[in-house]
Each structure stands twice: as structure tokens, then as C-alpha cells.
Scaffold this motif. Structure first.
Motif, short mmCIF file in Angstrom:
data_model
loop_
_atom_site.label_atom_id
_atom_site.label_comp_id
_atom_site.label_asym_id
_atom_site.label_seq_id
_atom_site.Cartn_x
_atom_site.Cartn_y
_atom_site.Cartn_z
N ALA A 8 1.08 -1.17 -1.76
CA ALA A 8 0.45 -0.61 -0.55
C ALA A 8 1.22 -1.01 0.70
CB ALA A 8 -1.00 -1.08 -0.45
N THR A 9 1.72 -2.25 0.73
CA THR A 9 2.50 -2.71 1.89
C THR A 9 3.78 -1.91 2.03
OG1 THR A 9 1.63 -4.97 1.76
CG2 THR A 9 3.74 -4.68 2.88
N PHE A 10 4.48 -1.69 0.92
CA PHE A 10 5.72 -0.92 0.98
C PHE A 10 5.46 0.54 1.31
CE2 PHE A 10 7.62 -4.67 -0.71
CZ PHE A 10 8.99 -4.56 -0.48
N ALA A 11 4.33 1.07 0.84
CA ALA A 11 4.01 2.48 1.11
C ALA A 11 3.66 2.69 2.58
CB ALA A 11 2.87 2.94 0.22
N SER A 12 2.90 1.75 3.15
CA SER A 12 2.47 1.91 4.54
C SER A 12 3.52 1.44 5.53
CB SER A 12 1.18 1.12 4.77
OG SER A 12 1.42 -0.28 4.71
N ARG A 13 4.41 0.53 5.06
CA ARG A 13 5.49 -0.04 5.87
C ARG A 13 4.97 -0.94 6.99
NH1 ARG A 13 6.88 5.27 5.03
NH2 ARG A 13 6.35 5.91 7.14
N GLU A 14 3.67 -1.17 7.04
CA GLU A 14 3.10 -2.06 8.04
C GLU A 14 3.40 -3.51 7.63
OE1 GLU A 14 -1.00 -1.26 8.54
OE2 GLU A 14 -0.72 0.84 9.14
N ALA A 15 3.80 -4.30 8.60
CA ALA A 15 4.09 -5.73 8.38
C ALA A 15 5.21 -5.93 7.37
CB ALA A 15 2.82 -6.47 7.91
N LEU A 16 6.04 -4.92 7.20
CA LEU A 16 7.16 -5.01 6.26
C LEU A 16 8.47 -5.03 7.04
CD1 LEU A 16 8.09 -4.91 3.25
CD2 LEU A 16 8.19 -2.42 3.49
N GLU A 17 9.32 -5.98 6.73
CA GLU A 17 10.61 -6.11 7.41
C GLU A 17 11.72 -6.10 6.37
OE1 GLU A 17 13.32 -9.57 9.43
OE2 GLU A 17 11.15 -9.73 9.62
N ARG A 18 12.69 -5.20 6.54
CA ARG A 18 13.83 -5.13 5.63
C ARG A 18 15.11 -5.01 6.44
NH1 ARG A 18 11.86 -0.31 1.80
NH2 ARG A 18 10.88 0.31 3.76
#
Length: 343
Positions: A181-191
Motif C-alpha cells: 500500500a505504501t509503494f502504491a500510494s507513494r505517500e511517505a516513500l522516498e527513493r
């Protein structure tokens, strides 16, 4: 002996971890009446995805007042008691293989690792073994609680075979759901990635926003397309440049499409050094380099792309985690050669 837990449909199970082989009993209150039973049970247990509950229903593992539930879309009956039996996870089809891994972090929910270049993530035709999944099965062993009823690691995102760097993998179904869910929403995700590209972009820092889809004639490649593509946004900044020949770029992903950085940089005329798919001819900027450096860049056997950092909230505790992986030796050697020739 099977462990049975009695839950309210409103019970918060966020602190619990589901162990395959358990059974859960959920009484349905009046407020649950009419809901889809698969949705009701997934929400009540809190550690199984709705698709997993659906599979358990179809396998006859869900009972309503002792009678098997036949249809995942069946409406919940107020006052009924539902029992969900979760069988032990089946052995994974890929075989465990003792392949060395560099582990950056591990707990009972997830593994963060520094994937080396050359390691395929998941078994597929042409790469049935010797993959990251095979290595993780050997490394994690009995710590894998099961994803979708199978004792395997949960692959949340992938790096191309020849891209190195930070990856996170789930060990439990609950962690897999939350990380996905985090990767799908990209919220709070840093790459953040480092890429050695041909030429020097102008402006030195900017973004590429262009939809990505399958190449219209070569289905093995991705491309910037005008129809049927998915939105894609890559932000980049120039870290270093060697004249006009090449530049080290830091790329940050706002989306996560297949080959996104490779496609976007090639699209703006700055393909990644060594890219076997999106670098189709010798760049004109190569002429600006001394022969040793030029030869080394042109013969580099893979795309010079490294997933340097990854940040995300822990799928269970919510704690912000951030990990970095140093450049692999072949990448560092390439930069050292450029610096030596520049000096």
C-alpha cells in the motif's frame, strides 16, 4: 493444536501477528449486517488481505455457525459467528539456495538488503533459480510466516537484474499488505538512485514527466508513449559532471514504472552508461573523453544505475526507516577512472 482467537469485528488486531495454523472466531454484530463477508472478515482479523480471505472461503476454510461459507460476496448475517481457519503455509515452489546477501536491517516483519548487480529478483522463464527469492528462502527459513498461503518472501518492489542497491522484502502477509500500500500510494516513500548518464542535462536539475508504456513495436522494451501509458515522474539533479561527456545524476522517483529512470533519461537524450536496452548507439559526447575512460564507459557491462537510498514507514510500528547502500565497486571504479583522466 490449533490456536483459536475470538475477535470482535471491531477489535484492533494491529499489535498481533498472524501465524498460519491459527483459527479466528468473529461474532457479527448488527452493524455488520449486509457487508460482504470477505470484507468483514479481512477487516476483523486485520492481518489477512481480502484476496487471501476469499481464497480461504473458496477452499472451505471459513464457517458460519458451523456451515461452510460458499461465496465471498455473501452478505454478513447479524448474530452469526464466523470461524476462519488458516492452514500452515505450504512450502514455497522455488527452492532455497545459499546465496550470500548483504542485509541492512531485519526484524520479524521485513528484510532490507543491498541487492548486488546481476541478481534476478524473482524466478521466471530463463531464471528459474539463483534468484533473490531463492536466497531469501535460505536466509529467512522458518521466519517466513507465509504470503498468500505459501511460505515465501513478499516482493513489494523490484530492481532490474543489473541494477544494484536497497530493496525491502516482507516476511509476513501483514507487512506485505502495508508495504504494498505504501509503494502504491507513494505517500511517505522516498527513493533515490544514482545514475551515470551520457552528456550533461540542461538544466542541471529538473524533472521528466512523461507517460510510460510498452514500446509499440518491441514488446520487451518500455517507452514514453502518447496512448495507453501510465503517468510517470522522475526528478533529477546533477551531482557531478565530466566536461560535456557524462554526468552523475541523482534521481528521485515520484512514481514507480518499469524501467522508469532508464526510459526517462534516454527520452531526454541522456541514456545511462552501459544500458543494454535503451542505449542504442555510441553517444557523441563519448568523443570528449580520453581513450581509457571512453573505452571503459563504452564497455561497461550493465546499466550504471544504483538504488542508493530507500525510506518508508515500518509496516507495523509506523516508525520512519531510511537505509542507504554504498556504490558497488565496479561503479566506483568507473568514477575513479573518470576522475583520473580528468586530472
Amino acid at each position: 493444536m490449533t490456536d483459536t482467537r475470538i475477535l470482535s469485528a471491531r477489535t484492533d488486531t494491529s499489535t498481533e501477528s498472524l501465524t498460519p495454523g491459527e483459527a479466528f472466531t468473529l461474532p457479527a454484530g448488527a452493524d455488520a449486517a449486509g457487508q460482504r463477508v470477505d470484507r468483514f472478515l479481512a477487516a476483523g482479523i486485520g492481518t489477512l488481505s481480502r484476496s487471501r480471505v476469499k481464497a480461504l472461503i473458496e477452499a472451505g476454510q471459513v464457517l458460519r455457525d458451523g456451515t461452510p461459507v460458499a461465496d465471498p460476496s455473501e452478505p454478513v448475517r447479524a448474530g452469526a459467528t464466523y470461524r476462519v481457519e488458516v492452514p500452515p503455509a505450504a512450502p514455497a515452489k522455488p527452492q532455497a539456495q545459499d546465496i550470500p546477501l548483504t542485509i541492512l536491517f531485519e526484524d520479524r516483519h521485513l528484510i532490507v538488503l543491498d541487492k548486488p548487480a546481476g541478481l534476478v529478483v524473482h524466478p521466471a522463464p530463463g531464471n528459474q533459480d539463483g534468484t533473490l527469492v531463492n536466497a531469501l528462502l535460505a536466509h529467512a527459513g522458518d521466519d517466513l510466516a507465509g504470503i498468500g498461503g505459501e511460505k515465501r518472501p513478499g516482493i513489494v518492489h523490484r530492481l532490474d537484474k543489473d541494477t544494484s542497491g536497497v530493496m525491502v522484502v516482507a516476511k509476513t502477509e501483514r507487512a506485505h499488505q502495508a508495504l504494498s500500500a505504501t509503494f502504491a500510494s507513494r505517500e511517505a516513500l522516498e527513493r533515490s538512485y544514482l545514475a551515470l548518464a551520457w552528456g550533461v542535462p540542461s538544466p542541471s536539475s529538473s524533472e521528466v514527466e512523461a507517460p510510460i508504456g510498452r514500446h509499440p513495436t518491441d514488446r520487451k522494451r518500455m517507452a514514453v508513449v502518447t496512448r495507453n501509458g501510465k503517468d510517470a515522474l522522475t526528478r533529477y539533479g546533477t551531482e557531478r559532471a565530466w566536461g560535456t561527456a557524462c554526468a552523475l545524476l541523482r534521481c528521485r522517483l515520484a512514481t514507480g514504472r518499469t524501467h522508469q529512470i532508464r526510459v526517462h533519461l534516454a527520452h531526454i537524450g541522456h541514456p545511462i552508461v552501459g544500458d543494454p536496452v535503451y542505449l542504442k548507439r555510441v553517444p557523441g559526447s563519448a568523443k570528449a573523453l580520453p581513450a581509457p575512460a571512453r573505452d571503459a564507459l563504452l564497455s561497461f557491462p550493465r546499466q550504471a544505475l544504483h538504488a542508493e537510498s530507500l525510506g518508508f514507514p515500518h509496516p507495523v510500528t509506523g516508525e520512519t526507516l531510511r537505509f542507504t547502500a554504498p556504490l558497488p565497486q565496479d561503479f566506483k571504479d568507473l568514477l575513479a577512472l573518470l576522475d583520473g583522466d580528468a586530472g
